[in-house]
Write a protein that holds these residues in place. Structure first.
Motif, PDB file in Angstrom:
ATOM      1  N   LEU A  32      17.180  93.735  -5.910  1.00  0.00           N
ATOM      2  CA  LEU A  32      17.836  92.991  -6.972  1.00  0.00           C
ATOM      3  C   LEU A  32      18.464  91.714  -6.432  1.00  0.00           C
ATOM      4  O   LEU A  32      19.100  91.716  -5.385  1.00  0.00           O
ATOM      5  N   CYS A  34      20.819  88.242  -7.416  1.00  0.00           N
ATOM      6  CA  CYS A  34      21.745  87.612  -8.363  1.00  0.00           C
ATOM      7  C   CYS A  34      21.128  86.340  -8.959  1.00  0.00           C
ATOM      8  O   CYS A  34      21.355  86.016 -10.127  1.00  0.00           O
ATOM      9  N   PHE A  37      18.689  87.452 -11.566  1.00  0.00           N
ATOM     10  CA  PHE A  37      19.481  87.973 -12.687  1.00  0.00           C
ATOM     11  C   PHE A  37      19.971  86.819 -13.562  1.00  0.00           C
ATOM     12  O   PHE A  37      19.849  86.854 -14.791  1.00  0.00           O
ATOM     13  N   THR A  81      19.676  93.845 -16.081  1.00  0.00           N
ATOM     14  CA  THR A  81      21.099  94.155 -16.212  1.00  0.00           C
ATOM     15  C   THR A  81      21.345  95.653 -16.072  1.00  0.00           C
ATOM     16  O   THR A  81      22.290  96.080 -15.393  1.00  0.00           O
ATOM     17  N   PHE A  84      21.160  96.561 -12.476  1.00  0.00           N
ATOM     18  CA  PHE A  84      22.346  96.158 -11.728  1.00  0.00           C
ATOM     19  C   PHE A  84      23.502  97.131 -11.963  1.00  0.00           C
ATOM     20  O   PHE A  84      24.212  97.506 -11.024  1.00  0.00           O
ATOM     21  N   ASN A  85      23.683  97.540 -13.208  1.00  0.00           N
ATOM     22  CA  ASN A  85      24.836  98.380 -13.559  1.00  0.00           C
ATOM     23  C   ASN A  85      24.617  99.861 -13.294  1.00  0.00           C
ATOM     24  O   ASN A  85      25.575 100.587 -12.999  1.00  0.00           O
TER      25      ASN A  85
END
Length: 252
Positions: A32, A34, A37, A81, A84-85
């Motif tokens: 992942l 940023c 994202f 998202t 990521f979470n």
């Protein structure tokens, strides 16, 4: 290669490595990012903003086109998202990445066909002018979706042209019927739609032929995007092969 691309599994919307929907083709490591994202959310905001602007305009079938674009962009942003979470929620990523994948392939063909049709056959400066919303809808959106196919890491499957073509035919039919009934039932000020000018309903045979032609062309465009996907993979291999060779020590 042909036997692999034409196998039954290539009809499905399941990928053995869902992580490819969370990364860019050009990342050195499959994790992942940023930056990626942020890129996906900028894309989502862009398409939602155009959609909102379009709803402010008088009644127009272009809104349906942009709804598809909004779903594609937002589902892509939500896919990464969720990852990521909740990195452990593989089942959630699995459900949403398929939606993202389907709409991205469909939207790419849809935007290309509608844009080419608009500027080649329908655009009239006296009728449409040179408004920023037209340029965003029938120009910038195609450039953005095409650029995105060079950024993402997931594939375009050749046999998906079947699903894309059927979806395009249904969407085209809905938009055509919407244009037909708004042209009949609404005031002229509310019927400034692309389809009301493209499809001459007093000649139903010609209107049907145009819809069929656009649908078949969407399948051809999908195959062209598949070629772009193959080009992206080839360029990636060339770039990273060269980089790997440069990093490999040679014997003195």
């Amino acid at each position: 290669m042909c036997s692999n691309e034409c196998s039954r599994s290539q009809f499905s919307w399941t990928h053995e490595k869902p992580v490819v929907f969370l990364i860019s083709q050009w990342q050195k490591e499959p994790k992942l990012s940023c930056v990626y994202f942020l890129y996906r959310w900028i894309l989502a905001v862009f398409f939602v903003a155009i959609l909102i602007m379009n709803f402010i305009e008088p009644v127009t079938t272009e809104s349906l086109t942009l709804i598809f674009g909004g779903i594609y962009a937002v589902s892509g942003a939500l896919t990464i998202t969720i990852a990521f979470n909740s990195p452990e929620r593989e089942e959630s990523k699995g459900r949403i990445y398929k939606t993202y994948w389907m709409f991205q392939e469909f939207v790419a063909s849809f935007f290309f066909v509608s844009t080419l049709t608009f500027w080649s056959f329908l655009y009239d400066p006296k009728l449409y002018g040179c408004r920023i919303l037209r340029i965003l809808t029938h120009g910038v959106s195609v450039l953005v979706t095409t650029f995105d196919w060079f950024v993402v890491a997931h594939p375009i499957r050749l046999l998906h042209f079947v699903t894309v073509t059927i979806t395009y035919a249904v969407a085209h039919l809905i938009m055509g019927l919407t244009s037909y009934y708004t042209t009949i039932d609404m005031d002229d000020s509310l019927t400034d739609t692309i389809f009301s000018h493209a499809l001459k309903w007093e000649k139903p045979g010609m209107a049907a032929l145009m819809m069929i032609g656009a649908t078949v062309f969407s399948a051809i465009v999908h195959c062209l995007y598949w070629g772009l996907y193959k080009l992206r993979v080839w360029l990636h291999h060339k770039c990273y092969e060269k980089e790997a060779l440069e990093e490999t020590p040679t014997n003195a």
